[in-house]
Motif scaffolding. Sequence first.
Motif, short mmCIF file in Angstrom:
data_model
loop_
_atom_site.label_atom_id
_atom_site.label_comp_id
_atom_site.label_asym_id
_atom_site.label_seq_id
_atom_site.Cartn_x
_atom_site.Cartn_y
_atom_site.Cartn_z
N GLN A 5 4.06 -16.47 30.40
CA GLN A 5 4.53 -15.49 31.38
C GLN A 5 3.37 -15.08 32.27
O GLN A 5 2.24 -14.92 31.81
CB GLN A 5 5.08 -14.23 30.70
N LEU A 40 7.60 -18.13 32.78
CA LEU A 40 8.30 -17.01 33.40
C LEU A 40 7.38 -16.34 34.41
O LEU A 40 6.23 -16.01 34.09
CB LEU A 40 8.71 -15.98 32.34
N ASN A 118 20.69 -16.99 34.13
CA ASN A 118 20.27 -17.34 32.77
C ASN A 118 19.98 -18.84 32.69
O ASN A 118 20.49 -19.64 33.47
CB ASN A 118 21.34 -16.94 31.74
N PHE A 130 17.12 -17.73 28.17
CA PHE A 130 16.29 -16.83 28.97
C PHE A 130 17.19 -16.20 30.03
O PHE A 130 17.82 -16.92 30.81
CB PHE A 130 15.15 -17.59 29.64
N THR A 172 17.33 -15.07 22.18
CA THR A 172 17.50 -14.70 23.58
C THR A 172 16.31 -13.88 24.05
O THR A 172 15.89 -12.93 23.37
CB THR A 172 18.79 -13.90 23.80
N ILE A 173 15.78 -14.24 25.20
CA ILE A 173 14.63 -13.54 25.79
C ILE A 173 15.03 -13.05 27.18
O ILE A 173 15.49 -13.83 28.01
CB ILE A 173 13.41 -14.47 25.87
#
Length: 578
Positions: A5, A40, A118, A130, A172-173
């Motif tokens: 990220q 991300l 998503n 995601f 799930t993030i």
Amino acid sequence: MWFLQISDLHISLFQDSGRITDFKQFCTETVSTVRPAVVLVTGDLTHAINPGTIGSQEYKEEWKIYSQVLHESGVFGKTKWLDIRGNHDNFNVISLDSESNYFRNFSAQGQFHPRSYNFTLKHDTECYTFIGLDACLEPGPKRPFNFVGRLTEVEYKALEEMKKKSQGSNFTIWFGHYPTSTMVSPPPGVRELMKGSGPYLCGHLHTLIGLVPSMYTLHSTGSLELELSDWKLNRRYRVAAVDHGMFSFIDLKHGQWPVVLVTNPKHALYTMPSIEPLNIIRKSSHIRILIFSPYPIVSTQIQVDKGDWQNLTHSDGPLYILPWKPENYLKDIHSIDVYVKDNKNQEAHVNHVFSLDGSRPSFSKLGRAVLMGHISVGQTIFGIFLTLSVVPLCMLKFLQIWKKGSIGKKLFKDKCCKRILFKLYLLVYVDQLFWPLISMGIYSGVGPWFFGEIIDGYVGVCFVWGMFVDGVFLPGASTFYVGSLYLLTFYMPYTLILSNCLYRHYLNVQNGGAEPCTFWNYMSRHLCMIIIITWQSVVAVGYAMAYGVIAFFFRNVKHWQCSAGCGTVEASHHLTRF
């Protein structure tokens, strides 16, 4: 499965070209070394601020630089690049279809997903979802009143559908630009939306000017919220992993090698008991650590609870392991120290704490308070300051009317009441000053602050509780803090200084006008008033630079009151009796 990220790039044509150079290195060296499944990018891809740092607009050249770095570095062939907008990517953008919405043309995901979206990653035999949360205002005002995010009913329902579809995934993030404390959303709220699923990764707040380098918290819904410090000034990025359903991460400075991330046992502070299968730590056979470096690793050692140093065994790829017996660590908090060295003599020392009985250390109190806050905090602060500014004067006015002025001389003689109370009483005694002053205070809470080009070509109006532009109401949040600052730095000092001017004039009258009226005497009496009026004049000019000349002439709360301040200072010299 591991990923990266990065947040708040702020690629700029006018500031710090090193951001771009280091970003290129991140896309080449870091991504190639870590080889993440996903990257991300959580907003503020470009800076979008004019050279004078006041005005704001989207610069196509900044977006071209961002796009060029991605293509020339070849990241699209190495990983899945998931970027999303931040407030800087939305300055002066009237709609998603606007020509100035360059995210649509120059980002990795903009042409496919203009707002929230998503992505499901199939990794080996598992699936990871995601969910990117875009809370940018639409329309997007120019700065400074484009700081908070908002989810509309339509957007909220779309995210609910994405969450439902993610229920078949192993993990799930969530990711987005705005922390939950800086978002307005329909009930039951964005935190409830994420309940029962993985962490929320965001940016936006940087480090709060250095006050909170690490901003993390665990919400009552059971989910972690992890704000990542900025790339803009601090060159920070995050390495995160999901190991057997447990999420781990480490925040690093760009160029820091080797990278060491312990994934089992999980760090005690960041456990999510209602989401993660933490019981499997007690059944695990090995300590598991991910190690990354662009150079060969020559030494990997580990120490548990200050015991003997042991060598890790390379398992596969970046994974290193060591057999352990979790039953020896069932109570209290324990620590793991890891030492890693590569063949360029670069070293990494990592201290990792864990527990198997649910014990955990504490989050930073300030960071936790910031992330767990709500926009109502700003409303409350403004309400308190407005009450403190107006109510005491109104109470004194009531006493003055009720006692028909006799209370004033009693206050003056009564030593315990202090002189400041008498000064304020003088102020409320003079109707020519009291009523305009009270009106100014109340107006800051109910009247329009200014009219101006909130977006180029679109004149809007700003109140403390929000803005209207192009027929759309944008709720206020940062406006409450600006209003509080106005009351604290202008209205309250202005009231006190004006009351002191009246008091000095009162004494002068009592002494038969003995005080000499020279230039220096005049300046000494009114220096403080001149300073705060000058300060508000500067603010008025700033708003003219941000929202056009019309905002200067119709900047009611600041500009008009500067003129009123000058006039009321002079008015105090014409009062000859109490």
